[in-house]
Design a protein around this motif. Structure first.
Motif, short mmCIF file in Angstrom:
data_model
loop_
_atom_site.label_atom_id
_atom_site.label_comp_id
_atom_site.label_asym_id
_atom_site.label_seq_id
_atom_site.Cartn_x
_atom_site.Cartn_y
_atom_site.Cartn_z
N ALA A 77 0.86 -1.20 0.00
CA ALA A 77 0.00 0.00 0.00
C ALA A 77 0.89 1.24 0.00
O ALA A 77 1.25 1.76 1.05
CB ALA A 77 -0.93 0.00 1.21
N GLY A 78 1.27 1.67 -1.19
CA GLY A 78 2.07 2.88 -1.31
C GLY A 78 3.48 2.77 -0.80
O GLY A 78 4.17 3.78 -0.64
N ASP A 79 3.96 1.54 -0.58
CA ASP A 79 5.26 1.38 0.07
C ASP A 79 6.44 1.58 -0.88
O ASP A 79 7.60 1.50 -0.46
CB ASP A 79 5.36 0.01 0.75
CG ASP A 79 5.21 -1.15 -0.23
OD1 ASP A 79 4.13 -1.27 -0.82
OD2 ASP A 79 6.17 -1.92 -0.39
N ALA A 80 6.16 1.87 -2.17
CA ALA A 80 7.24 2.29 -3.06
C ALA A 80 7.37 3.81 -3.11
O ALA A 80 8.19 4.33 -3.87
CB ALA A 80 7.01 1.75 -4.48
N ALA A 81 6.59 4.52 -2.31
CA ALA A 81 6.66 5.98 -2.32
C ALA A 81 8.04 6.52 -1.93
O ALA A 81 8.54 7.44 -2.58
CB ALA A 81 5.57 6.57 -1.42
N PRO A 82 8.69 6.00 -0.88
CA PRO A 82 10.02 6.53 -0.55
C PRO A 82 11.05 6.33 -1.67
O PRO A 82 11.82 7.25 -1.97
CB PRO A 82 10.41 5.76 0.72
CG PRO A 82 9.09 5.38 1.34
CD PRO A 82 8.21 5.07 0.17
N VAL A 83 11.07 5.14 -2.30
CA VAL A 83 12.06 4.94 -3.37
C VAL A 83 11.70 5.76 -4.59
O VAL A 83 12.59 6.22 -5.33
CB VAL A 83 12.23 3.44 -3.72
CG1 VAL A 83 12.70 2.66 -2.50
CG2 VAL A 83 10.96 2.85 -4.30
N THR A 84 10.40 5.97 -4.82
CA THR A 84 9.99 6.83 -5.93
C THR A 84 10.45 8.26 -5.70
O THR A 84 10.95 8.93 -6.62
CB THR A 84 8.45 6.79 -6.10
OG1 THR A 84 8.03 5.43 -6.30
CG2 THR A 84 8.00 7.63 -7.28
N ALA A 85 10.30 8.74 -4.48
CA ALA A 85 10.76 10.09 -4.14
C ALA A 85 12.27 10.21 -4.30
O ALA A 85 12.79 11.25 -4.74
CB ALA A 85 10.34 10.44 -2.71
N LEU A 86 13.01 9.15 -3.96
CA LEU A 86 14.46 9.16 -4.14
C LEU A 86 14.82 9.26 -5.63
O LEU A 86 15.66 10.08 -6.02
CB LEU A 86 15.07 7.89 -3.54
CG LEU A 86 16.58 7.70 -3.79
CD1 LEU A 86 17.39 8.80 -3.12
CD2 LEU A 86 17.02 6.33 -3.31
N LEU A 87 14.18 8.43 -6.46
CA LEU A 87 14.45 8.48 -7.89
C LEU A 87 14.09 9.85 -8.46
O LEU A 87 14.76 10.35 -9.38
CB LEU A 87 13.65 7.40 -8.63
CG LEU A 87 13.99 5.94 -8.29
CD1 LEU A 87 13.12 5.00 -9.10
CD2 LEU A 87 15.46 5.63 -8.50
N ALA A 88 13.05 10.47 -7.91
CA ALA A 88 12.64 11.80 -8.38
C ALA A 88 13.69 12.86 -8.09
O ALA A 88 13.74 13.88 -8.79
CB ALA A 88 11.30 12.19 -7.74
N LYS A 89 14.52 12.65 -7.08
CA LYS A 89 15.61 13.59 -6.80
C LYS A 89 16.83 13.34 -7.69
O LYS A 89 17.68 14.22 -7.84
CB LYS A 89 16.00 13.51 -5.32
CG LYS A 89 14.90 13.94 -4.37
CD LYS A 89 14.37 15.34 -4.70
CE LYS A 89 13.24 15.75 -3.80
NZ LYS A 89 12.64 17.06 -4.21
N ALA A 90 16.89 12.15 -8.27
CA ALA A 90 17.99 11.85 -9.19
C ALA A 90 17.65 12.24 -10.62
O ALA A 90 18.53 12.39 -11.45
CB ALA A 90 18.32 10.36 -9.12
N ALA A 91 16.34 12.38 -10.92
CA ALA A 91 15.88 12.75 -12.26
C ALA A 91 15.06 14.03 -12.16
O ALA A 91 14.81 14.55 -11.06
CB ALA A 91 15.03 11.62 -12.85
N ASP A 92 14.64 14.55 -13.32
CA ASP A 92 13.73 15.71 -13.31
C ASP A 92 12.29 15.28 -13.07
O ASP A 92 11.55 15.95 -12.36
CB ASP A 92 13.83 16.47 -14.64
CG ASP A 92 15.18 17.15 -14.82
OD1 ASP A 92 15.71 17.67 -13.81
OD2 ASP A 92 15.69 17.16 -15.95
N VAL A 93 11.89 14.17 -13.71
CA VAL A 93 10.55 13.63 -13.51
C VAL A 93 10.64 12.11 -13.47
O VAL A 93 11.51 11.51 -14.10
CB VAL A 93 9.54 14.06 -14.60
CG1 VAL A 93 9.26 15.54 -14.55
CG2 VAL A 93 10.01 13.65 -15.99
N VAL A 94 9.73 11.50 -12.71
CA VAL A 94 9.62 10.04 -12.65
C VAL A 94 8.20 9.66 -13.03
O VAL A 94 7.23 10.13 -12.42
CB VAL A 94 9.96 9.49 -11.25
CG1 VAL A 94 9.64 8.01 -11.17
CG2 VAL A 94 11.41 9.73 -10.91
#
Length: 439
Positions: free
Chosen positions: A102-119
């Motif tokens: 339940a939304g538990d990929a949100a932290p890693v998604t936020a991390l990838l978003a700081k490495a890219a412009d958009v995810v």
């Protein structure tokens, strides 16, 4: 407990789940593999994935819709947005250890978003019923939209705010009233524009189905009822569709095991079929949520696995999809009432990130075909075993975890070859794979 629908009625169009075992001898590149798969379907496929693979054969599991689906032409070639985009895939229904709850990929998604412009990522990566973590850099994009984007058939147009139409499956008045209270709370707190809602006259009939691979997919008894309600809301000015239905045929013990952290989410596959059907047919963003989260569980412990807790403590799954859809990218610049920002195209994509054992999907194969690097995250385990070795395709880079994947994205967007970052470093001219220099 989910409300049972009325007895099934005969439908004009049927959704079917099918399994194909295909010989792949001589099929050695992504183009050939995509062609092999897509020539096998009996009817238009809403969703498919490779569930088994080796050098001799592949197994494809598909969900097909017997009605004709609108054709999608490729976009004309032109420059991208100059944004560095990443596609982060979190397939639903296959027990992803990160993002399968339940939304538990949100932290890693936020991390990838700081490495890219958009995810660009799936709604289920960040959805957690009453909870959602959605940084501005994240493009909340349903799976059918990700497939079409990966093919170069559509662009993703960042939205400054969507007009949401809400479909509520026919249910007892108390359930409908609760959904309207959730909707009004989201409107009041987040300022989201919900233009109208429709309560269907007939049950939609959303059902869990488990494939032989163990992956969960879904069935919809009355797709025409769903599409009719969506068309009605679009005619009233909606440019994004939220759907909430009662999910049936939910295996109680399996769902209890899911909350303990030892089983795939049985609901996700059924939700994907609803959103794929609307997006593929009507071309607007869509997401689905259970009308009432199933609570008749036999739990080994009162405190459940942290990854699934958001679902347990929420009565309905609706709030997160209303919040997510409010900023979901539009799939066309021509949708009425859309307020758009940048246009993101497939040639903006720096990399595709996916679980290392679930690489048999359209976005991964399309990326390899286009020579876009695919980062396979070993830490995100699944119930499948379709990795680089099984597919036998080049262009896949392995990362131990999402922290390493974020580092690889930073390297790629800055022109640093990942091969130069680890040791031993290959020395050109001193191995058997390097051809001799010739004058």
């Amino acid at each position: 407990m989910p409300v049972s629908s009325a007895p099934k009625r005969k439908l004009d169009h049927v959704i079917s789940n099918r399994r194909y075992e295909l010989a792949r001898t001589g099929v050695k590149d992504p183009d050939m593999l995509l062609t092999l798969v897509e020539q096998s379907f009996k009817e238009p496929a809403l969703r498919w994935f490779i569930s088994e693979a080796d050098q001799h054969h592949i197994v494809v599991e598909s969900t097909e819709y017997e009605a004709a689906l609108p054709a999608r032409a490729g976009l004309p070639s032109r420059a991208g947005s100059r944004l560095d985009a990443v596609i982060s895939l979190v397939p639903t229904g296959i027990a992803c250890s990160i993002g399968g709850y339940a939304g538990d990929a949100a932290p890693v998604t936020a991390l990838l978003a700081k490495a890219a412009d958009v995810v660009v990522t799936n709604p289920n990566a960040v959805n957690a019923s009453n909870f959602i973590h959605l940084p501005d850099e994240v493009l909340y994009t349903e799976g059918s939209g990700i497939d079409a984007f990966s093919r170069g058939e559509i662009s993703l147009h960042r939205s400054r705010g969507n007009r949401i139409g809400l479909i509520i499956e026919r249910s007892p008045s108390a359930s409908v009233e609760h959904i309207l209270n959730v909707t009004n709370a989201v409107r009041a707190v987040y300022g989201i524009d919900v233009v109208d809602y429709v309560v269907t006259d007939q049950p939609i009939g959303t059902r869990c189905v488990r494939n032989p691979s163990g992956a969960y997919v879904g069935q919809v008894d009355a797709p025409e009822t769903l599409l009719e309600a969506a068309r009605k809301l679009i005619s009233r000015g909606a440019n994004a569709i939220a759907v909430t239905t009662n999910v049936q045929d939910l295996p109680s013990q399996s769902y209890s095991d899911h909350f303990s952290g030892s089983h795939a989410n049985p609901v996700g596959g059924a939700e994907a079929i609803i959103s794929h059907l609307i997006v593929r047919t009507l071309g607007v963003p869509c997401a689905h949520a259970p009308l009432m989260n199933f609570k008749e569980l036999t739990l080994a412990q009162a405190v459940v696995d942290a990854r699934s807790a958001g679902e347990l403590v929420s009565i309905s799954g609706l709030a997160c999809i209303l919040i997510g859809l409010s900023r979901a990218p539009q799939l066309s610049a021509d949708i009425r009432g859309s307020r758009l920002a940048e246009e993101v195209r497939i040639n903006d994509v720096t990399a595709v990130v996916a679980p290392a054992t679930a690489l048999g999907s359209i976005p991964v194969l399309e990326a390899l075909r286009r020579q876009i690097p695919v980062i396979a995250v070993q830490d995100n385990t699944t119930l499948l075993n379709v990795g680089s070795e099984q597919l036998g395709l080049d262009g896949i880079v392995h990362a131990a975890n999402y922290v390493e994947a974020a580092g690889l994205i930073l390297a790629l967007r800055n022109g640093i070859s990942p091969d130069t970052l680890t040791r031993p470093l290959r020395t050109l001219g001193r191995d058997n794979t390097t051809a001799s220099l010739r004058t």
